[in-house]
Design an enzyme around this catalytic site. Structure first.
Site, PDB file in Angstrom:
ATOM      1  N   THR A   1      -1.907   4.322   2.986  1.00 43.90           N
ATOM      2  CA  THR A   1      -3.776   4.561   3.516  1.00 43.90           C
ATOM      3  C   THR A   1      -3.903   3.906   4.380  1.00 43.90           C
ATOM      4  O   THR A   1      -3.552   3.726   4.951  1.00 43.90           O
ATOM      5  CB  THR A   1      -4.124   5.436   2.097  1.00 43.90           C
ATOM      6  OG1 THR A   1      -4.470   3.603   1.544  1.00 43.90           O
ATOM      7  CG2 THR A   1      -3.493   6.128   1.192  1.00 43.90           C
ATOM      8  N   TYR A   2      -5.071   4.842   4.749  1.00 47.14           N
ATOM      9  CA  TYR A   2      -5.807   4.453   6.642  1.00 47.14           C
ATOM     10  C   TYR A   2      -6.203   3.067   5.018  1.00 47.14           C
ATOM     11  O   TYR A   2      -7.432   2.668   4.843  1.00 47.14           O
ATOM     12  CB  TYR A   2      -7.013   5.076   6.809  1.00 47.14           C
ATOM     13  CG  TYR A   2      -7.358   4.861   7.679  1.00 47.14           C
ATOM     14  CD1 TYR A   2      -6.824   4.720   8.730  1.00 47.14           C
ATOM     15  CD2 TYR A   2      -8.860   4.888   7.352  1.00 47.14           C
ATOM     16  CE1 TYR A   2      -7.541   4.475  10.394  1.00 47.14           C
ATOM     17  CE2 TYR A   2      -9.516   5.134   8.665  1.00 47.14           C
ATOM     18  CZ  TYR A   2      -9.018   4.703   9.887  1.00 47.14           C
ATOM     19  OH  TYR A   2      -9.723   4.420  10.839  1.00 47.14           O
ATOM     20  N   HIS A   3      -6.296   1.778   6.441  1.00 43.17           N
ATOM     21  CA  HIS A   3      -6.259   0.390   6.501  1.00 43.17           C
ATOM     22  C   HIS A   3      -7.778   0.310   7.074  1.00 43.17           C
ATOM     23  O   HIS A   3      -7.463  -0.783   6.374  1.00 43.17           O
ATOM     24  CB  HIS A   3      -5.162   0.063   7.316  1.00 43.17           C
ATOM     25  CG  HIS A   3      -4.658   0.281   9.145  1.00 43.17           C
ATOM     26  ND1 HIS A   3      -4.695   1.463   8.833  1.00 43.17           N
ATOM     27  CD2 HIS A   3      -5.378  -0.411   9.889  1.00 43.17           C
ATOM     28  CE1 HIS A   3      -4.383   1.350  10.453  1.00 43.17           C
ATOM     29  NE2 HIS A   3      -5.153   0.575  10.934  1.00 43.17           N
ATOM     30  N   ARG A   4      -7.891   1.197   7.905  1.00 46.96           N
ATOM     31  CA  ARG A   4      -9.868   0.257   7.982  1.00 46.96           C
ATOM     32  C   ARG A   4     -10.784   0.912   7.199  1.00 46.96           C
ATOM     33  O   ARG A   4     -11.305   2.486   7.063  1.00 46.96           O
ATOM     34  CB  ARG A   4      -9.778   1.011   9.984  1.00 46.96           C
ATOM     35  CG  ARG A   4      -9.004   1.177  10.478  1.00 46.96           C
ATOM     36  CD  ARG A   4      -8.934   1.025  12.560  1.00 46.96           C
ATOM     37  NE  ARG A   4      -7.905   0.105  13.278  1.00 46.96           N
ATOM     38  CZ  ARG A   4      -7.720  -0.938  13.116  1.00 46.96           C
ATOM     39  NH1 ARG A   4      -8.886  -2.021  13.424  1.00 46.96           N
ATOM     40  NH2 ARG A   4      -7.301  -0.860  14.579  1.00 46.96           N
TER      41      ARG A   4
END
Length: 358
Positions: free
Chosen positions: A77-80
């Site tokens: 999933t989105y890493h930020r």
């Protein structure tokens, strides 16, 4: 079996070293108890950077690039993100893997709702998108069952492995261990000279979430093996080393990111960029062996100049305040235009300040 005796005085440490060589030790007290150890929450950006820079020995910038590749490939999933929240889909991924590889009773779903107000509600934790560990992922890619946008390297797979194990562990039952604390009395020529404390895990009674971890993961959860001891046991002191340790050490990249996160400086999208910029501009350098970060002469000069002439504008408090104002806008608690006007006036005052003496 290793034990540490902390002495703050160098001459005393050196004389103790001489005395301890060939000394004896007697176990004078042993206490054991069963303890429950809980898993950690899944990764968000800050904790992922801390773990990956330390375990993989890569820079923050490189870790974020690997995570970007995994995200673009649809593997995580989105890493930020600064959220540890687990969605229902995430729980399903963990459930399917746990039921297929362990006892179904090991599944213990948790949402891990973040407590901080500034956490972005739309994002969840960093987690795998399918119930496949790193080895299964490697096989699926090799056999063409999964098409990725980049060629997966060993570094990609090792980062994926860290993310995967941390996430699945977060959805499993706590572990139960038998914990031992022992006190040893050190004797030299029959005279007691010091006490040493030894503590650690004798046995993992119920593995729980540790089933999905590797032996390298366990110390982070306080699980370190120790030999079984009984009161009255007599031991010989073997090798003795004197090591000089400072009260505080320089940062490495993982510790720098951790401190930034704790102080509210930066956000998931900027942690690695900030660290990379310090290196790129020649403000800091890294010692290869220890990976400690030190300021360069240029970095010290820039810091001295800015903190002397623009102290308020570059202070930690101002930076944190700006981050909080941006968060307020993102959460709909403040008006974008009003905050921009305030910031413009602050910048205008700095621009209008007389030039400092060179």
């Amino acid at each position: 079996m290793n034990a540490t005796l902390r002495i703050r005085n160098r001459p005393v440490a050196e004389s103790t070293y001489t005395s301890l060589r060939g000394a004896k030790a007697e176990v004078v007290r042993v206490e054991r108890e069963e303890r429950e150890i809980h898993p950690k929450p899944p990764f968000e950006t800050g904790t992922m950077l801390q773990a990956a820079t330390r375990r993989l020995r890569l820079s923050s910038e490189r870790v974020m690039q690997l995570a970007q590749d995994l995200f673009e490939g649809g593997l995580i999933t989105y890493h930020r993100t600064d959220s540890t929240r687990v969605s229902e889909e995430g729980k399903r991924v963990a459930r399917d893997y746990i039921r297929a590889n362990f006892d179904p009773e090991d599944y213990n779903p948790r949402t891990w709702e973040p407590e901080a107000e500034h956490v972005e509600g739309a994002h969840e934790c960093i987690r795998p998108t399918r119930p496949a560990d790193a080895e299964e992922l490697r096989t699926m890619v090799r056999e063409g069952a999964i098409q990725t946008t980049v060629t997966l390297t060993s570094h990609h797979l090792r980062l994926y492995d860290l993310v995967f194990r941390r996430f699945v562990a977060s959805q499993m039952k706590p572990a139960k261990v038998l914990y031992q604390e022992a006190v040893l009395e050190v004797e030299v020529k029959g005279v007691p000279v010091a006490e040493l404390e030894l503590s650690g895990v004798l046995e993992i009674v119920e593995p729980g979430f540790t089933k999905v971890l590797t032996e390298y993961d366990l110390p982070a959860y306080g699980i370190r093996e120790t030999p079984e001891l009984e009161e009255g046991d007599r031991l010989e002191i073997g090798d003795v080393e004197v090591l000089e340790r400072h009260e505080e050490y320089p940062y490495d990249q993982s510790e720098l990111v951790e401190d930034m996160r704790e102080r509210g400086l930066g956000r998931p999208s900027t942690y690695a960029q900030i660290v990379e910029k310090l290196f790129r501009r020649g403000y800091v350098y890294e010692v290869p062996q220890r990976r400690w970060i030190f300021p360069t002469t240029r970095g010290e000069a820039v810091y001295e100049y800015l903190s002397t002439h623009y102290e308020r504008f570059v202070s930690e408090e101002t930076t944190r305040d700006l981050e909080e104002r941006m968060d307020a806008v993102a959460l709909g608690k403040a008006e974008y235009q009003e905050e921009m006007e305030k910031l413009y006036l602050e910048l205008e005052r700095v621009v209008e300040m007389p030039d400092p003496e060179p």
